[in-house]
Design a protein around this motif. Structure first.
Motif, PDB file in Angstrom:
ATOM      1  N   VAL A  73     -22.332  -0.380   6.273  1.00 45.43           N
ATOM      2  CA  VAL A  73     -21.310  -1.249   5.702  1.00 45.43           C
ATOM      3  C   VAL A  73     -21.342  -2.578   6.443  1.00 45.43           C
ATOM      4  CG1 VAL A  73     -18.837  -1.530   5.278  1.00 45.43           C
ATOM      5  CG2 VAL A  73     -19.868   0.741   5.147  1.00 45.43           C
ATOM      6  N   GLU A  74     -21.334  -3.684   5.691  1.00 48.33           N
ATOM      7  CA  GLU A  74     -21.288  -5.002   6.302  1.00 48.33           C
ATOM      8  C   GLU A  74     -19.829  -5.379   6.540  1.00 48.33           C
ATOM      9  OE1 GLU A  74     -22.818  -9.583   5.508  1.00 48.33           O
ATOM     10  OE2 GLU A  74     -23.327  -7.990   4.102  1.00 48.33           O
ATOM     11  N   LEU A  75     -19.530  -5.809   7.761  1.00 47.07           N
ATOM     12  CA  LEU A  75     -18.175  -6.225   8.093  1.00 47.07           C
ATOM     13  C   LEU A  75     -17.891  -7.616   7.555  1.00 47.07           C
ATOM     14  CD1 LEU A  75     -17.782  -5.126  11.840  1.00 47.07           C
ATOM     15  CD2 LEU A  75     -17.031  -3.912   9.789  1.00 47.07           C
ATOM     16  N   THR A  76     -16.672  -7.806   7.039  1.00 47.15           N
ATOM     17  CA  THR A  76     -16.250  -9.141   6.647  1.00 47.15           C
ATOM     18  C   THR A  76     -15.925  -9.920   7.918  1.00 47.15           C
ATOM     19  OG1 THR A  76     -13.914  -8.555   6.507  1.00 47.15           O
ATOM     20  CG2 THR A  76     -15.253  -8.234   4.506  1.00 47.15           C
ATOM     21  N   GLU A  77     -15.779 -11.235   7.782  1.00 45.63           N
ATOM     22  CA  GLU A  77     -15.422 -12.064   8.940  1.00 45.63           C
ATOM     23  C   GLU A  77     -14.085 -11.612   9.530  1.00 45.63           C
ATOM     24  OE1 GLU A  77     -16.952 -14.442  10.768  1.00 45.63           O
ATOM     25  OE2 GLU A  77     -18.750 -14.025   9.615  1.00 45.63           O
ATOM     26  N   ASP A  78     -13.109 -11.273   8.673  1.00 45.55           N
ATOM     27  CA  ASP A  78     -11.796 -10.813   9.149  1.00 45.55           C
ATOM     28  C   ASP A  78     -11.915  -9.509   9.932  1.00 45.55           C
ATOM     29  OD1 ASP A  78     -10.600 -12.999   7.976  1.00 45.55           O
ATOM     30  OD2 ASP A  78      -9.996 -11.904   6.154  1.00 45.55           O
ATOM     31  N   GLN A  79     -12.731  -8.573   9.430  1.00 46.01           N
ATOM     32  CA  GLN A  79     -12.916  -7.298  10.126  1.00 46.01           C
ATOM     33  C   GLN A  79     -13.592  -7.510  11.473  1.00 46.01           C
ATOM     34  OE1 GLN A  79     -15.121  -5.428   6.964  1.00 46.01           O
ATOM     35  NE2 GLN A  79     -13.359  -4.189   6.323  1.00 46.01           N
ATOM     36  N   GLY A  88     -19.352 -15.228  12.887  1.00 41.95           N
ATOM     37  CA  GLY A  88     -20.658 -15.612  12.356  1.00 41.95           C
ATOM     38  C   GLY A  88     -21.787 -14.663  12.689  1.00 41.95           C
ATOM     39  N   GLY A  89     -21.475 -13.426  13.025  1.00 39.89           N
ATOM     40  CA  GLY A  89     -22.514 -12.483  13.448  1.00 39.89           C
ATOM     41  C   GLY A  89     -23.197 -11.729  12.334  1.00 39.89           C
ATOM     42  N   GLY A  90     -22.541 -11.605  11.162  1.00 42.06           N
ATOM     43  CA  GLY A  90     -23.126 -10.802  10.086  1.00 42.06           C
ATOM     44  C   GLY A  90     -23.303  -9.360  10.527  1.00 42.06           C
ATOM     45  N   TYR A  91     -22.237  -8.731  10.981  1.00 43.60           N
ATOM     46  CA  TYR A  91     -22.299  -7.402  11.582  1.00 43.60           C
ATOM     47  C   TYR A  91     -22.400  -6.291  10.544  1.00 43.60           C
ATOM     48  CZ  TYR A  91     -20.847  -9.902  15.733  1.00 43.60           C
ATOM     49  OH  TYR A  91     -20.791 -10.784  16.777  1.00 43.60           O
ATOM     50  N   LEU A  92     -23.166  -5.258  10.897  1.00 42.54           N
ATOM     51  CA  LEU A  92     -23.305  -4.053  10.085  1.00 42.54           C
ATOM     52  C   LEU A  92     -22.846  -2.864  10.905  1.00 42.54           C
ATOM     53  CD1 LEU A  92     -26.896  -4.598   8.633  1.00 42.54           C
ATOM     54  CD2 LEU A  92     -24.730  -5.048   7.500  1.00 42.54           C
ATOM     55  N   VAL A  93     -22.140  -1.952  10.249  1.00 39.84           N
ATOM     56  CA  VAL A  93     -21.763  -0.694  10.876  1.00 39.84           C
ATOM     57  C   VAL A  93     -22.556   0.389  10.166  1.00 39.84           C
ATOM     58  CG1 VAL A  93     -19.893   0.931  11.325  1.00 39.84           C
ATOM     59  CG2 VAL A  93     -19.449  -1.525  11.418  1.00 39.84           C
ATOM     60  N   GLY A  95     -23.779   4.593  10.133  1.00 38.92           N
ATOM     61  CA  GLY A  95     -23.477   5.922  10.664  1.00 38.92           C
ATOM     62  C   GLY A  95     -23.450   6.962   9.570  1.00 38.92           C
ATOM     63  N   ILE A  96     -22.781   8.083   9.868  1.00 40.96           N
ATOM     64  CA  ILE A  96     -22.677   9.202   8.931  1.00 40.96           C
ATOM     65  C   ILE A  96     -21.269   9.218   8.355  1.00 40.96           C
ATOM     66  CG2 ILE A  96     -22.738  11.720   8.716  1.00 40.96           C
ATOM     67  CD1 ILE A  96     -24.804  11.759  10.944  1.00 40.96           C
ATOM     68  N   LEU A  97     -21.182   9.377   7.033  1.00 41.93           N
ATOM     69  CA  LEU A  97     -19.899   9.437   6.348  1.00 41.93           C
ATOM     70  C   LEU A  97     -19.375  10.862   6.408  1.00 41.93           C
ATOM     71  CD1 LEU A  97     -17.782   8.003   4.582  1.00 41.93           C
ATOM     72  CD2 LEU A  97     -19.154   8.658   2.601  1.00 41.93           C
ATOM     73  N   LEU A  98     -18.141  11.017   6.898  1.00 44.37           N
ATOM     74  CA  LEU A  98     -17.509  12.332   7.013  1.00 44.37           C
ATOM     75  C   LEU A  98     -16.260  12.371   6.151  1.00 44.37           C
ATOM     76  CD1 LEU A  98     -17.703  12.710  10.905  1.00 44.37           C
ATOM     77  CD2 LEU A  98     -19.316  13.595   9.203  1.00 44.37           C
ATOM     78  N   ASP A  99     -15.940  13.566   5.606  1.00 43.56           N
ATOM     79  CA  ASP A  99     -14.707  13.716   4.843  1.00 43.56           C
ATOM     80  C   ASP A  99     -13.539  14.000   5.791  1.00 43.56           C
ATOM     81  OD1 ASP A  99     -14.868  16.416   5.534  1.00 43.56           O
ATOM     82  OD2 ASP A  99     -15.468  17.072   3.538  1.00 43.56           O
ATOM     83  N   ALA A 100     -12.357  14.274   5.244  1.00 42.02           N
ATOM     84  CA  ALA A 100     -11.145  14.484   6.048  1.00 42.02           C
ATOM     85  C   ALA A 100     -11.277  15.674   6.996  1.00 42.02           C
ATOM     86  CB  ALA A 100      -9.941  14.669   5.140  1.00 42.02           C
ATOM     87  N   GLU A 101     -12.115  16.642   6.644  1.00 43.84           N
ATOM     88  CA  GLU A 101     -12.324  17.832   7.501  1.00 43.84           C
ATOM     89  C   GLU A 101     -13.462  17.641   8.496  1.00 43.84           C
ATOM     90  OE1 GLU A 101     -12.081  18.430   3.936  1.00 43.84           O
ATOM     91  OE2 GLU A 101      -9.935  18.583   4.338  1.00 43.84           O
ATOM     92  N   GLY A 102     -14.088  16.487   8.484  1.00 39.36           N
ATOM     93  CA  GLY A 102     -15.181  16.226   9.410  1.00 39.36           C
ATOM     94  C   GLY A 102     -16.540  16.688   8.916  1.00 39.36           C
ATOM     95  N   GLU A 103     -16.622  17.056   7.651  1.00 41.60           N
ATOM     96  CA  GLU A 103     -17.893  17.499   7.062  1.00 41.60           C
ATOM     97  C   GLU A 103     -18.650  16.296   6.492  1.00 41.60           C
ATOM     98  OE1 GLU A 103     -19.179  20.644   7.078  1.00 41.60           O
ATOM     99  OE2 GLU A 103     -17.469  21.057   8.395  1.00 41.60           O
TER     100      GLU A 103
END
Length: 140
Positions: A73-79, A88-93, A95-103
């Motif tokens: 996911v690319e972060l917005t300037e506000d984030q 001005g970094g153009g940051y990307l996060v 990782g692994i997407l987990l549901d509410a139970e951590g799966e």
């Protein structure tokens, strides 16, 4: 298929021939699709058309290429600012997407391909007996 029969937004079975003669299927026409299509020779897959080039008689479409739990996911300037990162970094996060139970949650991966219209067939027509299902072979 004929150019006038192909509709944007519709899904078709794409049957890639066993041979991709250089003179007929030039990389200039197929673009970046030349390489993946060379791996899909003799196979078929579902392609959803997003654009038709009537002059080149090609269709650009979306193909499911599998599923993955990884997301980026690319972060917005506000984030970025809220996280205390320099502007001005153009940051990307990533990782692994987990549901509410951590799966882990699997999301479909989609690729784009440009193919000649003649390779497209209505989904409800019989498959050529010589072609194999690309998803069955797990070609990604």
């Amino acid at each position: 298929m004929r150019t006038k029969d192909v509709r944007v937004g519709e899904s078709y079975r794409c049957e890639v021939p066993f041979a991709l003669p250089w003179r007929r299927y030039r990389p200039e026409t197929l673009g970046d699709s030349w390489w993946p299509l060379s791996w899909l020779r003799g196979r078929y897959f579902l392609l959803t058309v997003v654009d038709v080039d009537t002059a080149a008689r090609t269709a650009q479409g979306l193909m499911m290429t599998g599923a993955s739990t990884r997301v980026t996911v690319e972060l917005t300037e506000d984030q970025a600012q809220e996280a205390g990162l320099p502007p001005g970094g153009g940051y990307l996060v990533s990782g692994i997407l987990l549901d509410a139970e951590g799966e882990p949650v699997e999301l479909p991966r989609v690729g784009t391909l440009t193919v000649p219209l003649r390779w497209l067939h209505p989904v409800d027509t019989p498959v050529s007996p010589s072609h194999h299902d690309a998803s069955f072979r797990e070609i990604r």
